[in-house]
Design a protein around this motif. Structure first.
Motif, PDB file in Angstrom:
ATOM      1  N   VAL A 116      -2.601  -3.360   2.009  1.00 31.38           N
ATOM      2  CA  VAL A 116      -3.744  -2.440   1.996  1.00 31.38           C
ATOM      3  C   VAL A 116      -4.633  -2.720   3.209  1.00 31.38           C
ATOM      4  O   VAL A 116      -5.121  -1.793   3.858  1.00 31.38           O
ATOM      5  CB  VAL A 116      -4.530  -2.554   0.677  1.00 31.38           C
ATOM      6  N   GLY A 117      -4.804  -3.989   3.549  1.00 30.35           N
ATOM      7  CA  GLY A 117      -5.595  -4.351   4.726  1.00 30.35           C
ATOM      8  C   GLY A 117      -5.020  -3.779   6.010  1.00 30.35           C
ATOM      9  O   GLY A 117      -5.767  -3.406   6.916  1.00 30.35           O
ATOM     10  N   LEU A 118      -3.711  -3.682   6.066  1.00 33.58           N
ATOM     11  CA  LEU A 118      -3.058  -3.071   7.230  1.00 33.58           C
ATOM     12  C   LEU A 118      -3.546  -1.639   7.417  1.00 33.58           C
ATOM     13  O   LEU A 118      -3.908  -1.236   8.520  1.00 33.58           O
ATOM     14  CB  LEU A 118      -1.541  -3.112   7.027  1.00 33.58           C
ATOM     15  N   TRP A 119      -3.584  -0.876   6.338  1.00 36.72           N
ATOM     16  CA  TRP A 119      -4.069   0.509   6.423  1.00 36.72           C
ATOM     17  C   TRP A 119      -5.564   0.544   6.746  1.00 36.72           C
ATOM     18  O   TRP A 119      -6.004   1.367   7.540  1.00 36.72           O
ATOM     19  CB  TRP A 119      -3.780   1.245   5.111  1.00 36.72           C
ATOM     20  N   ARG A 120      -6.326  -0.354   6.162  1.00 39.84           N
ATOM     21  CA  ARG A 120      -7.771  -0.366   6.426  1.00 39.84           C
ATOM     22  C   ARG A 120      -8.066  -0.685   7.884  1.00 39.84           C
ATOM     23  O   ARG A 120      -8.901  -0.041   8.509  1.00 39.84           O
ATOM     24  CB  ARG A 120      -8.472  -1.368   5.510  1.00 39.84           C
ATOM     25  N   ARG A 121      -7.379  -1.693   8.411  1.00 39.90           N
ATOM     26  CA  ARG A 121      -7.623  -2.068   9.819  1.00 39.90           C
ATOM     27  C   ARG A 121      -7.184  -0.972  10.774  1.00 39.90           C
ATOM     28  O   ARG A 121      -7.717  -0.858  11.875  1.00 39.90           O
ATOM     29  CB  ARG A 121      -6.920  -3.388  10.143  1.00 39.90           C
TER      30      ARG A 121
ATOM     31  N   LEU B 140       1.033   1.348  -4.430  1.00 41.71           N
ATOM     32  CA  LEU B 140       1.661   0.032  -4.558  1.00 41.71           C
ATOM     33  C   LEU B 140       1.723  -0.405  -6.020  1.00 41.71           C
ATOM     34  O   LEU B 140       2.734  -0.945  -6.466  1.00 41.71           O
ATOM     35  CB  LEU B 140       0.902  -1.004  -3.720  1.00 41.71           C
ATOM     36  N   ALA B 141       0.663  -0.149  -6.763  1.00 43.03           N
ATOM     37  CA  ALA B 141       0.656  -0.508  -8.189  1.00 43.03           C
ATOM     38  C   ALA B 141       1.712   0.289  -8.958  1.00 43.03           C
ATOM     39  O   ALA B 141       2.423  -0.266  -9.810  1.00 43.03           O
ATOM     40  CB  ALA B 141      -0.729  -0.279  -8.778  1.00 43.03           C
ATOM     41  N   ARG B 142       1.834   1.575  -8.662  1.00 39.82           N
ATOM     42  CA  ARG B 142       2.842   2.408  -9.347  1.00 39.82           C
ATOM     43  C   ARG B 142       4.260   1.971  -8.990  1.00 39.82           C
ATOM     44  O   ARG B 142       5.128   1.865  -9.854  1.00 39.82           O
ATOM     45  CB  ARG B 142       2.650   3.875  -8.991  1.00 39.82           C
TER      46      ARG B 142
ATOM     47  N   LEU C  67      13.275   2.511  -3.025  1.00 33.97           N
ATOM     48  CA  LEU C  67      11.836   2.246  -2.951  1.00 33.97           C
ATOM     49  C   LEU C  67      11.479   1.572  -1.626  1.00 33.97           C
ATOM     50  O   LEU C  67      10.461   1.908  -1.006  1.00 33.97           O
ATOM     51  CB  LEU C  67      11.401   1.387  -4.136  1.00 33.97           C
ATOM     52  N   ALA C  68      12.315   0.653  -1.175  1.00 33.74           N
ATOM     53  CA  ALA C  68      12.084   0.005   0.131  1.00 33.74           C
ATOM     54  C   ALA C  68      12.161   1.044   1.246  1.00 33.74           C
ATOM     55  O   ALA C  68      11.359   1.021   2.183  1.00 33.74           O
ATOM     56  CB  ALA C  68      13.096  -1.112   0.358  1.00 33.74           C
ATOM     57  N   GLY C  69      13.099   1.980   1.134  1.00 35.15           N
ATOM     58  CA  GLY C  69      13.226   3.041   2.133  1.00 35.15           C
ATOM     59  C   GLY C  69      11.988   3.914   2.203  1.00 35.15           C
ATOM     60  O   GLY C  69      11.540   4.302   3.289  1.00 35.15           O
ATOM     61  N   ALA C  70      11.422   4.198   1.039  1.00 36.80           N
ATOM     62  CA  ALA C  70      10.199   5.010   1.009  1.00 36.80           C
ATOM     63  C   ALA C  70       9.054   4.277   1.717  1.00 36.80           C
ATOM     64  O   ALA C  70       8.269   4.896   2.457  1.00 36.80           O
ATOM     65  CB  ALA C  70       9.824   5.336  -0.433  1.00 36.80           C
ATOM     66  N   TRP C  71       8.960   2.951   1.533  1.00 38.65           N
ATOM     67  CA  TRP C  71       7.901   2.199   2.209  1.00 38.65           C
ATOM     68  C   TRP C  71       8.153   2.094   3.699  1.00 38.65           C
ATOM     69  O   TRP C  71       7.224   2.083   4.497  1.00 38.65           O
ATOM     70  CB  TRP C  71       7.694   0.827   1.553  1.00 38.65           C
ATOM     71  N   ARG C  72       9.418   2.047   4.090  1.00 37.44           N
ATOM     72  CA  ARG C  72       9.712   2.052   5.532  1.00 37.44           C
ATOM     73  C   ARG C  72       9.189   3.326   6.171  1.00 37.44           C
ATOM     74  O   ARG C  72       8.606   3.288   7.260  1.00 37.44           O
ATOM     75  CB  ARG C  72      11.220   1.948   5.752  1.00 37.44           C
ATOM     76  N   LEU C  73       9.413   4.443   5.500  1.00 36.61           N
ATOM     77  CA  LEU C  73       8.932   5.726   6.027  1.00 36.61           C
ATOM     78  C   LEU C  73       7.412   5.761   6.078  1.00 36.61           C
ATOM     79  O   LEU C  73       6.821   6.255   7.046  1.00 36.61           O
ATOM     80  CB  LEU C  73       9.472   6.882   5.196  1.00 36.61           C
TER      81      LEU C  73
END
Length: 138
Positions: free
Chosen positions: A29-34, A47-49, A69-75
């Motif tokens: 989440v910090g990555l997105w905030r920064r 992330l919780a879901r 699910l890992a593929g979705a996060w890569r995208l």
């Protein structure tokens, strides 16, 4: 796809099933905030879901679901880096310093397997392998 994105997506999903998930989630989440993204809160909720889905996939021994699910996060990470190119260095730092240490040895190796870098100058040679390698030069 960039190997760092592949490794980070794999590491995020792998970290979801660990005891230190809260720390890993805060790092993501910090990555997105920064990066100044307005999506940080939505990422936290997603992330919780997804964690619930990862835990169910692990319980069912459903590797295909976990890979999806890992593929979705890569995208998702690719989109972030595309919009905010400066976040690429931060992503590498989060991967190396926060996500990979949260993983057990087998998952850490699975995520790291795609991170191979080499540089040669002059007439130097570089040999890389993810397994056994035999080089015979004459």
């Amino acid at each position: 796809m960039d190997p760092v994105l592949v490794a980070a997506g794999t590491a995020i999903v792998g970290a979801m099933a660990t005891d230190v998930w809260q720390q890993a989630r805060a790092a993501v989440v910090g990555l997105w905030r920064r990066a100044g993204s307005a999506e940080a809160e939505a990422v936290q909720d997603e992330l919780a879901r997804v964690r619930v889905q990862v835990l169910a996939a692990r319980a069912d021994e459903d590797d295909d679901a976990e890979r999806a699910l890992a593929g979705a996060w890569r995208l998702r990470l690719r989109d972030l880096v595309h919009r905010e190119p400066a976040s690429a260095d931060d992503l590498r730092r989060v991967l190396e310093e926060e996500l990979l240490p949260a993983l057990g040895a087998p998952e850490r190796e699975r995520a790291r397997a795609v991170l191979m870098n080499a540089t040669a100058s002059g007439h130097g040679r570089v040999y890389q392998s993810a397994g056994d390698q035999h080089v015979n030069e004459s």
